[in-house]
Design a protein around this motif. Structure first.
Motif, PDB file in Angstrom:
ATOM      1  N   GLU A 182       0.831  -1.205   0.000  1.00  0.00           N
ATOM      2  CA  GLU A 182       0.000   0.000   0.000  1.00  0.00           C
ATOM      3  C   GLU A 182       0.863   1.251   0.000  1.00  0.00           C
ATOM      4  O   GLU A 182       0.628   2.196  -0.764  1.00  0.00           O
ATOM      5  CB  GLU A 182      -0.932  -0.003   1.217  1.00  0.00           C
ATOM      6  CG  GLU A 182      -1.829   1.232   1.267  1.00  0.00           C
ATOM      7  CD  GLU A 182      -2.722   1.251   2.501  1.00  0.00           C
ATOM      8  OE1 GLU A 182      -3.668   2.058   2.511  1.00  0.00           O
ATOM      9  OE2 GLU A 182      -2.458   0.467   3.437  1.00  0.00           O
ATOM     10  N   LYS A 183       1.910   1.267   0.829  1.00  0.00           N
ATOM     11  CA  LYS A 183       2.779   2.436   0.916  1.00  0.00           C
ATOM     12  C   LYS A 183       3.604   2.612  -0.358  1.00  0.00           C
ATOM     13  O   LYS A 183       3.850   3.733  -0.809  1.00  0.00           O
ATOM     14  CB  LYS A 183       3.690   2.316   2.137  1.00  0.00           C
ATOM     15  CG  LYS A 183       2.938   2.444   3.449  1.00  0.00           C
ATOM     16  CD  LYS A 183       3.857   2.282   4.644  1.00  0.00           C
ATOM     17  CE  LYS A 183       3.064   2.399   5.945  1.00  0.00           C
ATOM     18  NZ  LYS A 183       3.916   2.176   7.136  1.00  0.00           N
ATOM     19  N   VAL A 184       4.020   1.486  -0.927  1.00  0.00           N
ATOM     20  CA  VAL A 184       4.801   1.569  -2.169  1.00  0.00           C
ATOM     21  C   VAL A 184       3.941   2.129  -3.292  1.00  0.00           C
ATOM     22  O   VAL A 184       4.379   3.002  -4.068  1.00  0.00           O
ATOM     23  CB  VAL A 184       5.368   0.181  -2.552  1.00  0.00           C
ATOM     24  CG1 VAL A 184       6.059   0.244  -3.921  1.00  0.00           C
ATOM     25  CG2 VAL A 184       6.360  -0.305  -1.502  1.00  0.00           C
ATOM     26  N   LEU A 185       2.717   1.649  -3.393  1.00  0.00           N
ATOM     27  CA  LEU A 185       1.831   2.123  -4.463  1.00  0.00           C
ATOM     28  C   LEU A 185       1.389   3.566  -4.241  1.00  0.00           C
ATOM     29  O   LEU A 185       1.203   4.326  -5.206  1.00  0.00           O
ATOM     30  CB  LEU A 185       0.622   1.196  -4.577  1.00  0.00           C
ATOM     31  CG  LEU A 185       0.956  -0.212  -5.094  1.00  0.00           C
ATOM     32  CD1 LEU A 185      -0.266  -1.116  -5.037  1.00  0.00           C
ATOM     33  CD2 LEU A 185       1.518  -0.162  -6.506  1.00  0.00           C
ATOM     34  N   LEU A 186       1.255   3.993  -2.991  1.00  0.00           N
ATOM     35  CA  LEU A 186       0.978   5.404  -2.706  1.00  0.00           C
ATOM     36  C   LEU A 186       2.133   6.277  -3.184  1.00  0.00           C
ATOM     37  O   LEU A 186       1.913   7.381  -3.721  1.00  0.00           O
ATOM     38  CB  LEU A 186       0.748   5.603  -1.200  1.00  0.00           C
ATOM     39  CG  LEU A 186      -0.625   5.233  -0.661  1.00  0.00           C
ATOM     40  CD1 LEU A 186      -0.642   5.326   0.865  1.00  0.00           C
ATOM     41  CD2 LEU A 186      -1.704   6.132  -1.260  1.00  0.00           C
ATOM     42  N   PHE A 187       3.351   5.777  -2.993  1.00  0.00           N
ATOM     43  CA  PHE A 187       4.519   6.515  -3.477  1.00  0.00           C
ATOM     44  C   PHE A 187       4.505   6.592  -5.004  1.00  0.00           C
ATOM     45  O   PHE A 187       4.801   7.641  -5.594  1.00  0.00           O
ATOM     46  CB  PHE A 187       5.813   5.853  -2.992  1.00  0.00           C
ATOM     47  CG  PHE A 187       7.041   6.440  -3.596  1.00  0.00           C
ATOM     48  CD1 PHE A 187       7.488   7.702  -3.236  1.00  0.00           C
ATOM     49  CD2 PHE A 187       7.773   5.737  -4.558  1.00  0.00           C
ATOM     50  CE1 PHE A 187       8.618   8.258  -3.809  1.00  0.00           C
ATOM     51  CE2 PHE A 187       8.906   6.285  -5.133  1.00  0.00           C
ATOM     52  CZ  PHE A 187       9.338   7.551  -4.764  1.00  0.00           C
ATOM     53  N   CYS A 188       4.157   5.477  -5.662  1.00  0.00           N
ATOM     54  CA  CYS A 188       4.071   5.473  -7.124  1.00  0.00           C
ATOM     55  C   CYS A 188       3.030   6.490  -7.594  1.00  0.00           C
ATOM     56  O   CYS A 188       3.253   7.229  -8.570  1.00  0.00           O
ATOM     57  CB  CYS A 188       3.723   4.078  -7.638  1.00  0.00           C
ATOM     58  SG  CYS A 188       5.055   2.871  -7.445  1.00  0.00           S
ATOM     59  N   ASN A 189       1.899   6.524  -6.891  1.00  0.00           N
ATOM     60  CA  ASN A 189       0.869   7.500  -7.236  1.00  0.00           C
ATOM     61  C   ASN A 189       1.390   8.931  -7.067  1.00  0.00           C
ATOM     62  O   ASN A 189       1.058   9.827  -7.856  1.00  0.00           O
ATOM     63  CB  ASN A 189      -0.374   7.305  -6.352  1.00  0.00           C
ATOM     64  CG  ASN A 189      -1.145   6.057  -6.723  1.00  0.00           C
ATOM     65  OD1 ASN A 189      -1.092   5.598  -7.860  1.00  0.00           O
ATOM     66  ND2 ASN A 189      -1.855   5.492  -5.757  1.00  0.00           N
ATOM     67  N   GLU A 192       3.436   9.660 -10.047  1.00  0.00           N
ATOM     68  CA  GLU A 192       2.556   9.804 -11.217  1.00  0.00           C
ATOM     69  C   GLU A 192       1.870  11.169 -11.221  1.00  0.00           C
ATOM     70  O   GLU A 192       1.736  11.817 -12.281  1.00  0.00           O
ATOM     71  CB  GLU A 192       1.528   8.669 -11.225  1.00  0.00           C
ATOM     72  CG  GLU A 192       2.162   7.308 -11.510  1.00  0.00           C
ATOM     73  CD  GLU A 192       1.306   6.144 -11.040  1.00  0.00           C
ATOM     74  OE1 GLU A 192       0.091   6.343 -10.805  1.00  0.00           O
ATOM     75  OE2 GLU A 192       1.855   5.036 -10.882  1.00  0.00           O
ATOM     76  N   ASN A 193       1.476  11.632 -10.065  1.00  0.00           N
ATOM     77  CA  ASN A 193       0.847  12.955  -9.971  1.00  0.00           C
ATOM     78  C   ASN A 193       1.832  14.062 -10.323  1.00  0.00           C
ATOM     79  O   ASN A 193       1.469  15.057 -10.952  1.00  0.00           O
ATOM     80  CB  ASN A 193       0.278  13.175  -8.559  1.00  0.00           C
ATOM     81  CG  ASN A 193      -0.916  12.287  -8.278  1.00  0.00           C
ATOM     82  OD1 ASN A 193      -1.623  11.874  -9.204  1.00  0.00           O
ATOM     83  ND2 ASN A 193      -1.142  11.974  -7.003  1.00  0.00           N
ATOM     84  N   LYS A 209       2.268   2.639 -20.397  1.00  0.00           N
ATOM     85  CA  LYS A 209       3.532   1.885 -20.337  1.00  0.00           C
ATOM     86  C   LYS A 209       4.453   2.440 -19.258  1.00  0.00           C
ATOM     87  O   LYS A 209       5.120   1.689 -18.535  1.00  0.00           O
ATOM     88  CB  LYS A 209       4.216   1.941 -21.695  1.00  0.00           C
ATOM     89  CG  LYS A 209       5.439   1.054 -21.791  1.00  0.00           C
ATOM     90  CD  LYS A 209       5.961   0.974 -23.214  1.00  0.00           C
ATOM     91  CE  LYS A 209       7.147   0.011 -23.285  1.00  0.00           C
ATOM     92  NZ  LYS A 209       7.689  -0.087 -24.666  1.00  0.00           N
ATOM     93  N   LEU A 210       4.469   3.772 -19.128  1.00  0.00           N
ATOM     94  CA  LEU A 210       5.319   4.405 -18.125  1.00  0.00           C
ATOM     95  C   LEU A 210       4.897   4.009 -16.715  1.00  0.00           C
ATOM     96  O   LEU A 210       5.733   3.708 -15.859  1.00  0.00           O
ATOM     97  CB  LEU A 210       5.263   5.924 -18.288  1.00  0.00           C
ATOM     98  CG  LEU A 210       6.099   6.747 -17.304  1.00  0.00           C
ATOM     99  CD1 LEU A 210       7.574   6.371 -17.406  1.00  0.00           C
ATOM    100  CD2 LEU A 210       5.909   8.235 -17.551  1.00  0.00           C
TER     101      LEU A 210
END
Length: 242
Positions: A182-189, A192-193, A209-210
């Motif tokens: 969850e924390k890793v994907l929040l960082f990815c988001n 992305e933002n 793709k990115l």
């Protein structure tokens, strides 16, 4: 570790510092009993004690014998280490298989020993013929000679591994923990933002793709929470600099 440990037998060692380094190698691997056959120099000399690096008790408790036969007389199973073919009918093991065999024997209270020859020449045929089997350490055929203490360390370590089942692969995180998905994907988001302002990111094909590549990078890395916090700080700093 089993209290019945194999002993190390050095036949006619030449240099006292080498004997000291053997004592160090033995202590590294939990072995205690050193037997010396006609050592050329005093195994309790300052050179030997210094080379032992806090393994003096191995040297102080070492027993000196006048012949190889005397040194092995109370043993029931002896392995001779040699790199050369001896034209003798013997079983030949590598160090790890030899260690497994020795471990099984000492678990049955069979007294075992590893025999090593002089630094310059190795064991003589008259010594090898006294052993039950041979240990051969397969190395570069163009240069397979080992220093005496190196040979003892290799053989001793293989035995040590039979007594201590250590973890072969572990991930040390020190004072932090691995971040959950969850924390890793929040960082990815978060990244992305931040990328929304760039033209390439608005192309839907390139964006998809990115995002996949970005998430692959961070989800396979076993990032810790501390590392994520560091990355947040870097991204925020770079964002302000743009």
């Amino acid at each position: 570790m089993n209290n019945n440990l194999p002993c190390i037998i050095l036949v006619e060692p030449q240099l006292s510092e080498n004997v000291g380094m053997v004592a160090r190698a033995m202590k590294n691997c939990g072995l205690k009993e050193l037997r010396l056959v006609n050592p050329r120099e005093n195994h309790l000399s300052n050179k030997a004690l210094s080379a032992s690096s806090n393994s003096e008790e191995v040297l102080q408790n070492a027993r000196v014998f006048s012949s190889t036969i005397d040194a092995i007389s109370d043993l029931q199973y002896v392995l001779a280490t040699t790199a050369r073919h001896r034209d003798q009918t013997k079983r030949v093991f590598n160090a790890d298989l030899g260690a497994e065999i020795v471990a099984k024997k000492i678990s049955s209270n069979i007294k075992c020993g590893y025999m090593f020859g002089p630094e310059r020449t190795g064991l003589r045929n008259e010594d090898v013929c006294l052993a039950d089997a041979i240990i051969n350490i397969p190395l570069n055929p163009e240069h397979c000679s080992l220093n005496l203490s190196q040979a003892v360390l290799l053989v001793s370590y293989e035995f040590y591994k039979t007594q201590h089942k250590t973890t072969e692969n572990k991930f040390v995180t020190n004072h932090t923990t691995i971040a959950d998905k969850e924390k890793v994907l929040l960082f990815c988001n978060h990244i992305e933002n931040k990328l929304e302002q760039f033209a390439n990111y608005k192309d839907e094909q390139k964006k998809e793709k990115l995002i996949i590549n970005l998430r692959n990078i961070f989800t396979r890395s076993e990032l810790t929470e501390q590392e994520l916090n560091t990355l947040y700080g870097i991204i925020n700093y770079l964002s302000k600099s743009l």
